[in-house]
Design a protein around this motif. Sequence first.
Motif, mmCIF file in Angstrom:
data_model
loop_
_atom_site.group_PDB
_atom_site.id
_atom_site.type_symbol
_atom_site.label_atom_id
_atom_site.label_comp_id
_atom_site.label_asym_id
_atom_site.label_seq_id
_atom_site.Cartn_x
_atom_site.Cartn_y
_atom_site.Cartn_z
ATOM 1 N N PRO A 198 0.881 -1.209 -0.068
ATOM 2 C CA PRO A 198 -0.205 -0.015 0.092
ATOM 3 C C PRO A 198 0.855 1.376 0.149
ATOM 4 O O PRO A 198 1.902 1.364 0.741
ATOM 5 N N GLY A 199 0.666 2.402 -1.039
ATOM 6 C CA GLY A 199 1.227 3.337 -1.023
ATOM 7 C C GLY A 199 2.175 3.454 -2.060
ATOM 8 O O GLY A 199 2.811 4.448 -2.802
ATOM 9 N N ASP A 200 2.567 2.130 -2.616
ATOM 10 C CA ASP A 200 3.364 2.206 -4.047
ATOM 11 C C ASP A 200 2.507 2.299 -5.002
ATOM 12 O O ASP A 200 1.192 2.501 -5.107
ATOM 13 N N THR A 201 3.105 2.526 -6.317
ATOM 14 C CA THR A 201 2.336 2.714 -7.471
ATOM 15 C C THR A 201 2.628 1.578 -8.367
ATOM 16 O O THR A 201 3.638 1.383 -8.656
ATOM 17 N N ALA A 202 1.567 1.137 -8.814
ATOM 18 C CA ALA A 202 1.511 -0.239 -9.772
ATOM 19 C C ALA A 202 1.668 0.430 -11.336
ATOM 20 O O ALA A 202 0.769 1.236 -11.779
ATOM 21 N N VAL A 203 2.776 0.075 -12.071
ATOM 22 C CA VAL A 203 2.803 0.305 -13.333
ATOM 23 C C VAL A 203 2.165 -0.856 -14.225
ATOM 24 O O VAL A 203 2.994 -2.004 -13.960
ATOM 25 N N ILE A 204 0.928 -0.871 -14.766
ATOM 26 C CA ILE A 204 0.460 -2.290 -15.198
ATOM 27 C C ILE A 204 -0.063 -2.115 -16.678
ATOM 28 O O ILE A 204 -0.406 -1.004 -17.264
ATOM 29 N N ASN A 205 -0.256 -3.278 -17.386
ATOM 30 C CA ASN A 205 -1.175 -3.347 -18.593
ATOM 31 C C ASN A 205 -2.072 -4.171 -18.350
ATOM 32 O O ASN A 205 -2.068 -5.084 -17.257
ATOM 33 N N TYR A 206 -3.406 -3.831 -18.707
ATOM 34 C CA TYR A 206 -4.472 -4.833 -18.395
ATOM 35 C C TYR A 206 -5.488 -4.732 -19.706
ATOM 36 O O TYR A 206 -5.380 -4.003 -20.464
ATOM 37 N N SER A 207 -6.307 -5.841 -19.565
ATOM 38 C CA SER A 207 -7.462 -5.919 -20.562
ATOM 39 C C SER A 207 -8.677 -6.181 -19.679
ATOM 40 O O SER A 207 -8.505 -7.029 -18.789
ATOM 41 N N GLY A 208 -10.020 -5.490 -19.713
ATOM 42 C CA GLY A 208 -11.129 -6.014 -18.918
ATOM 43 C C GLY A 208 -12.332 -6.152 -19.829
ATOM 44 O O GLY A 208 -12.459 -5.380 -20.936
ATOM 45 N N THR A 209 -12.962 -7.388 -19.488
ATOM 46 C CA THR A 209 -14.213 -7.810 -20.250
ATOM 47 C C THR A 209 -15.233 -8.017 -19.244
ATOM 48 O O THR A 209 -15.005 -8.496 -17.888
ATOM 49 N N THR A 210 -16.593 -8.066 -19.696
ATOM 50 C CA THR A 210 -17.650 -8.593 -18.868
ATOM 51 C C THR A 210 -17.545 -10.274 -19.058
ATOM 52 O O THR A 210 -16.964 -10.691 -19.683
ATOM 53 N N LEU A 211 -18.419 -10.852 -18.271
ATOM 54 C CA LEU A 211 -18.198 -12.305 -18.501
ATOM 55 C C LEU A 211 -18.902 -13.065 -19.642
ATOM 56 O O LEU A 211 -18.635 -14.017 -19.534
ATOM 57 N N ASN A 212 -19.232 -12.167 -20.395
ATOM 58 C CA ASN A 212 -19.818 -12.681 -21.820
ATOM 59 C C ASN A 212 -18.656 -12.598 -22.750
ATOM 60 O O ASN A 212 -18.719 -12.873 -23.949
ATOM 61 N N GLY A 213 -17.684 -11.991 -22.378
ATOM 62 C CA GLY A 213 -16.817 -11.912 -23.144
ATOM 63 C C GLY A 213 -16.288 -10.678 -24.000
ATOM 64 O O GLY A 213 -15.393 -10.203 -24.839
ATOM 65 N N LYS A 214 -17.304 -9.718 -23.664
ATOM 66 C CA LYS A 214 -17.259 -8.391 -24.291
ATOM 67 C C LYS A 214 -16.112 -7.550 -23.459
ATOM 68 O O LYS A 214 -16.127 -7.135 -22.493
ATOM 69 N N MET A 215 -15.159 -7.090 -24.388
ATOM 70 C CA MET A 215 -14.000 -6.096 -23.925
ATOM 71 C C MET A 215 -14.648 -4.772 -23.759
ATOM 72 O O MET A 215 -15.273 -4.219 -24.658
ATOM 73 N N PHE A 216 -14.313 -4.129 -22.660
ATOM 74 C CA PHE A 216 -14.767 -2.680 -22.362
ATOM 75 C C PHE A 216 -13.569 -1.789 -22.340
ATOM 76 O O PHE A 216 -13.947 -0.501 -22.510
ATOM 77 N N ASP A 217 -12.342 -2.236 -22.167
ATOM 78 C CA ASP A 217 -11.244 -1.328 -21.990
ATOM 79 C C ASP A 217 -10.002 -2.108 -21.869
ATOM 80 O O ASP A 217 -9.888 -3.516 -21.665
#
Length: 323
Positions: A198-217
């Motif tokens: 906690p307090g650190d900054t995460a540098v991340i790559n990501y992909s988000g989907t709903t559970l029907n597989g539709k990517m939103f970001d």
Amino acid sequence: MKKNLMFLALAAVGLASCNGGFKKGENGLLYNKYTDKSGPKINEGDFVMVNLVVKNDADSVLFSTYEDGHPQPLLVPKPQFHGDLFDGIKLLAEGDSATIKLSADSIFKKSPKPPTFKGKYVIYDVKVEKLIPKGKMTDQIFQSTVTTYMTGLSTANKNAEPAKITKYIADNKLNVTKTDSGLYYVITQKGSGPTIMPGDTAVINYSGTTLNGKMFDSNIKADAIKGKLPNVAQRSFAPIRVPVGRKAVIAGWDQGLLLLNKGAKATFVIPSSLAYGERGNGPIGGYTPLAFNVELVDIVHPKLTATKPTVALPPVKSVPLKK
């Protein structure tokens, strides 16, 4: 999603072959009903829940409520112009399905046509899932009726959420661990070094989907292209920085990132209670669980500010006042 689109297309083609094609409405509106239920037609001010697929002439899907996973609630407004979509919707009753074609020039008359849009028509495949007519109800009774319906719908979505999560995990053969808070996670690639704090900054790559597989970001270009996210050419793709443990992001991320060390990759399956809750967020409806693929590229520790040693000051001498 593809099955729904295929059904809509086949149904429309089948009916067109029977009745000679689309009927003409006001201002060049074209419509073709392929399910015609009895019951009151939709009027201005009514409440409807509609599933909607918006396409261009080339059958490229511009928007779909099926991909979002829930129909669109709508208070039917006044038409913006004669023969617009809402004039078309007024031809329908609860349970009806239809294809409505509008001239692109009419739709984009008061606003510039998007540079990516191609074709002469915007095509809407509409299914009316629910109609609550305003009729002679007072505003108070009408609003109460709509609220009661939406509350019931929300409760049904809430009750269905655990089964959706279980099915998603099983379908994707994820060997997950569940935390006390309800977060499901699996480390798909081990990292090195200590976990983020906690307090650190995460540098991340990501992909988000709903559970029907539709990517939103996604901030990964290949995933964004595969997921058909909008405006890919205009976006810059680079790892993002996320402060951890400061409630700057959804709780599922705050908790999940603390499980990772540098270089680790993981899949988070996040219930709505750790995401956007009962209200949802934009296209993400209420009680919608989410899945994220996350890579912790780097950890940025907070800079420690050097403190100067405290110097003791000599006591202040008491100076007697003159009388």
